[in-house]
Design a protein around this motif. Structure first.
Motif, PDB file in Angstrom:
ATOM      1  N   VAL A 230      12.516  -2.581   2.491  1.00 53.57           N
ATOM      2  CA  VAL A 230      12.029  -1.731   1.713  1.00 53.57           C
ATOM      3  C   VAL A 230      11.236  -2.147   0.443  1.00 53.57           C
ATOM      4  CG1 VAL A 230      12.169   0.801   0.582  1.00 53.57           C
ATOM      5  CG2 VAL A 230      13.199   0.452   2.566  1.00 53.57           C
ATOM      6  N   LEU A 231      11.827  -2.907  -0.404  1.00 53.05           N
ATOM      7  CA  LEU A 231      11.367  -3.516  -1.637  1.00 53.05           C
ATOM      8  C   LEU A 231      10.336  -4.234  -1.190  1.00 53.05           C
ATOM      9  CD1 LEU A 231      14.781  -4.060  -3.156  1.00 53.05           C
ATOM     10  CD2 LEU A 231      13.103  -2.714  -4.103  1.00 53.05           C
ATOM     11  N   ALA A 232      10.245  -5.256  -0.211  1.00 51.45           N
ATOM     12  CA  ALA A 232       9.337  -6.185   0.147  1.00 51.45           C
ATOM     13  C   ALA A 232       8.087  -5.474   0.466  1.00 51.45           C
ATOM     14  CB  ALA A 232       9.773  -7.249   1.406  1.00 51.45           C
ATOM     15  N   GLN A 233       7.972  -4.203   0.819  1.00 51.23           N
ATOM     16  CA  GLN A 233       6.803  -3.425   1.269  1.00 51.23           C
ATOM     17  C   GLN A 233       6.355  -2.708   0.233  1.00 51.23           C
ATOM     18  OE1 GLN A 233       6.594  -3.084   5.637  1.00 51.23           O
ATOM     19  NE2 GLN A 233       8.637  -4.019   5.766  1.00 51.23           N
ATOM     20  N   THR A 234       7.054  -2.430  -0.939  1.00 55.48           N
ATOM     21  CA  THR A 234       6.762  -1.441  -1.861  1.00 55.48           C
ATOM     22  C   THR A 234       5.492  -1.967  -2.740  1.00 55.48           C
ATOM     23  OG1 THR A 234       8.938  -0.610  -1.944  1.00 55.48           O
ATOM     24  CG2 THR A 234       7.697  -0.307  -3.695  1.00 55.48           C
ATOM     25  N   GLY A 235       4.664  -1.025  -3.076  1.00 54.65           N
ATOM     26  CA  GLY A 235       3.428  -1.245  -3.834  1.00 54.65           C
ATOM     27  C   GLY A 235       3.782  -1.691  -5.392  1.00 54.65           C
ATOM     28  N   TYR A 236       2.678  -2.146  -5.924  1.00 51.52           N
ATOM     29  CA  TYR A 236       2.841  -2.796  -7.295  1.00 51.52           C
ATOM     30  C   TYR A 236       3.482  -1.587  -8.110  1.00 51.52           C
ATOM     31  CZ  TYR A 236       1.599  -5.209 -11.657  1.00 51.52           C
ATOM     32  OH  TYR A 236       1.720  -5.888 -12.826  1.00 51.52           O
ATOM     33  N   ARG A 237       4.300  -1.956  -9.050  1.00 52.01           N
ATOM     34  CA  ARG A 237       4.959  -1.114  -9.993  1.00 52.01           C
ATOM     35  C   ARG A 237       5.814   0.186  -9.270  1.00 52.01           C
ATOM     36  NH1 ARG A 237       4.243  -2.725 -15.021  1.00 52.01           N
ATOM     37  NH2 ARG A 237       4.979  -0.626 -16.067  1.00 52.01           N
ATOM     38  N   GLY A 238       5.962  -0.170  -8.303  1.00 54.78           N
ATOM     39  CA  GLY A 238       6.648   0.937  -7.610  1.00 54.78           C
ATOM     40  C   GLY A 238       8.187   1.077  -7.740  1.00 54.78           C
ATOM     41  N   THR A 239       8.835   2.169  -7.438  1.00 52.24           N
ATOM     42  CA  THR A 239      10.164   2.468  -7.792  1.00 52.24           C
ATOM     43  C   THR A 239      10.878   2.674  -6.428  1.00 52.24           C
ATOM     44  OG1 THR A 239       9.862   3.072  -9.915  1.00 52.24           O
ATOM     45  CG2 THR A 239      12.018   3.893  -9.075  1.00 52.24           C
ATOM     46  N   VAL A 240      12.137   2.066  -6.298  1.00 53.68           N
ATOM     47  CA  VAL A 240      12.850   2.226  -5.037  1.00 53.68           C
ATOM     48  C   VAL A 240      14.224   2.636  -5.690  1.00 53.68           C
ATOM     49  CG1 VAL A 240      13.823   1.295  -3.242  1.00 53.68           C
ATOM     50  CG2 VAL A 240      11.720   0.737  -3.525  1.00 53.68           C
ATOM     51  N   THR A 241      14.885   3.821  -5.117  1.00 51.02           N
ATOM     52  CA  THR A 241      16.282   4.292  -5.412  1.00 51.02           C
ATOM     53  C   THR A 241      17.142   3.966  -4.462  1.00 51.02           C
ATOM     54  OG1 THR A 241      16.045   6.235  -4.247  1.00 51.02           O
ATOM     55  CG2 THR A 241      15.064   6.178  -6.459  1.00 51.02           C
ATOM     56  N   ALA A 242      18.263   3.383  -4.931  1.00 54.11           N
ATOM     57  CA  ALA A 242      19.351   3.056  -3.798  1.00 54.11           C
ATOM     58  C   ALA A 242      20.585   3.895  -4.261  1.00 54.11           C
ATOM     59  CB  ALA A 242      19.734   1.705  -4.132  1.00 54.11           C
ATOM     60  N   ARG A 261       5.435  -8.159  -8.015  1.00 51.38           N
ATOM     61  CA  ARG A 261       5.084  -6.660  -8.068  1.00 51.38           C
ATOM     62  C   ARG A 261       5.706  -5.687  -8.903  1.00 51.38           C
ATOM     63  NH1 ARG A 261       4.578  -6.186  -1.442  1.00 51.38           N
ATOM     64  NH2 ARG A 261       3.001  -7.537  -0.880  1.00 51.38           N
ATOM     65  N   ASN A 262       6.597  -6.357  -9.995  1.00 49.18           N
ATOM     66  CA  ASN A 262       7.022  -5.405 -10.965  1.00 49.18           C
ATOM     67  C   ASN A 262       7.776  -4.222 -10.330  1.00 49.18           C
ATOM     68  OD1 ASN A 262       7.823  -4.846 -13.637  1.00 49.18           O
ATOM     69  ND2 ASN A 262       5.765  -4.284 -14.105  1.00 49.18           N
ATOM     70  N   ILE A 263       8.557  -4.320  -9.334  1.00 45.50           N
ATOM     71  CA  ILE A 263       9.208  -3.248  -8.510  1.00 45.50           C
ATOM     72  C   ILE A 263      10.544  -3.064  -9.566  1.00 45.50           C
ATOM     73  CG2 ILE A 263      10.521  -2.388  -6.523  1.00 45.50           C
ATOM     74  CD1 ILE A 263       7.391  -3.136  -6.231  1.00 45.50           C
ATOM     75  N   THR A 264      10.847  -1.707  -9.519  1.00 43.55           N
ATOM     76  CA  THR A 264      12.054  -1.268 -10.320  1.00 43.55           C
ATOM     77  C   THR A 264      12.798  -0.831  -8.933  1.00 43.55           C
ATOM     78  OG1 THR A 264      10.871  -0.460 -12.053  1.00 43.55           O
ATOM     79  CG2 THR A 264      12.997   0.588 -11.570  1.00 43.55           C
TER      80      THR A 264
END
Length: 328
Positions: A230-242, A261-264
């Motif tokens: 999921v993280l590997a395919q999230t867009g730039y400056r995206g946010t993923v909650t776990a 990609r500056n993912i959070t």
């Protein structure tokens, strides 16, 4: 006063759960006594009752991480008899008696007054799963992920957190992708607001450390390889909650999504969340959750049926939310 309750003991190496008749002397310390109306079965309840994880830390104990009901007596100035309240998490089903009983005595600091929008039954149709879903939506918003930024992925979509998350996100205007291992539930997921339903197998195996940008954010209930992909395919400056570990508690990840990609990655804790976060979540649930869609997610059982359903939820056989009518 006597009351019905599920009573968990550990006579040897396994947990035994029985329906018992208890009395008020067996309640634990607390400054608020509640006549419980409903509880619910969450994934964590399955872990607790099965013993697959050491959720229950003291025996004997009444399990159940959620409860909703009416205050009968209170020495806490914030609550009085007749108040409608809900409890999610805290020490319930860990070191303090939980919701699988007709009565409970708890610390007033754990309580949230139930919004007028919800009955006790609806509050437990939401339960920890729905409250966790709302905390996740709030984290996406805090990360700046608005509907115009792109699609939102929800993994474990047919479970409790996933179902409520889809209903919330779709009402808020997001386009939702639902990942599930139960493709037969596609019609159900689309009725909640999912635009597309994806087979979880495309995310559950080991994958590349960085992939194409497919979604602006995600709510993940699985952990393991699923969260990594999921993280590997999230867009730039995206946010993923776990907020879950239905696949695994492991995290075999790369730093590339975070650096390039500056993912959070936002962890979601529902057990010890501060009181203001809980109040905000319940206020937003009252505002943003479609009660008709909530009804689609729900089945109702009795206390006696809880152990069987708890096992089924661990096996991924339960769709949506399961209410426990403690007075049935």
């Amino acid at each position: 006063m006597t009351f019905k309750a599920l009573w968990a003991t550990k006579p040897k190496d396994s947990i035994l759960v029985e329906l018992k008749q208890l009395d008020d002397e067996q309640l634990m310390p607390g400054d608020v006594t509640i006549a419980v109306e409903y509880s619910t079965v969450n994934y964590k309840d399955g872990l607790a009752i099965s013993g697959r994880a050491p959720v229950i830390q003291t025996f004997p104990l009444i399990p159940g991480i959620d409860l909703a009901g009416v205050v009968e007596a209170s020495s806490n100035p914030a609550f009085q008899a007749g108040d409608r309240v809900v409890v999610n998490g805290w020490a319930l089903s860990q070191t303090h008696h939980g919701g699988y009983a007709q009565r409970a005595r708890v610390c007033g600091e754990w309580l949230v007054k139930l919004p007028d929008t919800f009955s006790a039954k609806q509050a437990m149709a939401i339960g920890t799963a729905g409250y966790t879903a709302m905390l996740s939506v709030l984290a996406l918003e805090q990360g700046g992920i608005t509907p115009d930024k792109g699609d939102i992925l929800v993994t474990g979509a047919s479970g409790g957190v996933g179902s409520i998350a889809i209903a919330l996100l779709s009402k808020l205007g997001y386009r939702v992708l639902a990942s599930t291992g139960r493709l037969a539930e596609a019609t159900y997921l689309k009725s909640l607001g999912a635009a597309e339903v994806l087979d979880r197998s495309i995310l559950s195996a080991p994958g590349a450390p960085l992939g194409p940008e497919k979604w602006a954010g995600a709510i993940d209930t699985c952990g393991g390889n699923t969260l990594v992909n999921v993280l590997a395919q999230t867009g730039y400056r995206g946010t993923v909650t776990a907020c879950g570990l239905a696949q695994s508690m492991d995290f075999p990840a790369s730093m590339l999504p975070f650096i390039l990609r500056n993912i959070t990655l936002a962890g979601i804790d529902s057990v010890n969340a501060p009181q203001q976060a809980r109040i905000t979540a319940w206020e937003r649930l009252a505002q943003d959750l479609d009660l008709e869609k909530l009804g689609l997610t729900t089945q109702e059982i009795t206390l006696q049926q809880v152990p069987e359903v708890a096992q089924q939820i661990l096996e991924g056989k339960v769709r949506g939310r399961t209410l426990v009518n403690v007075n049935a």
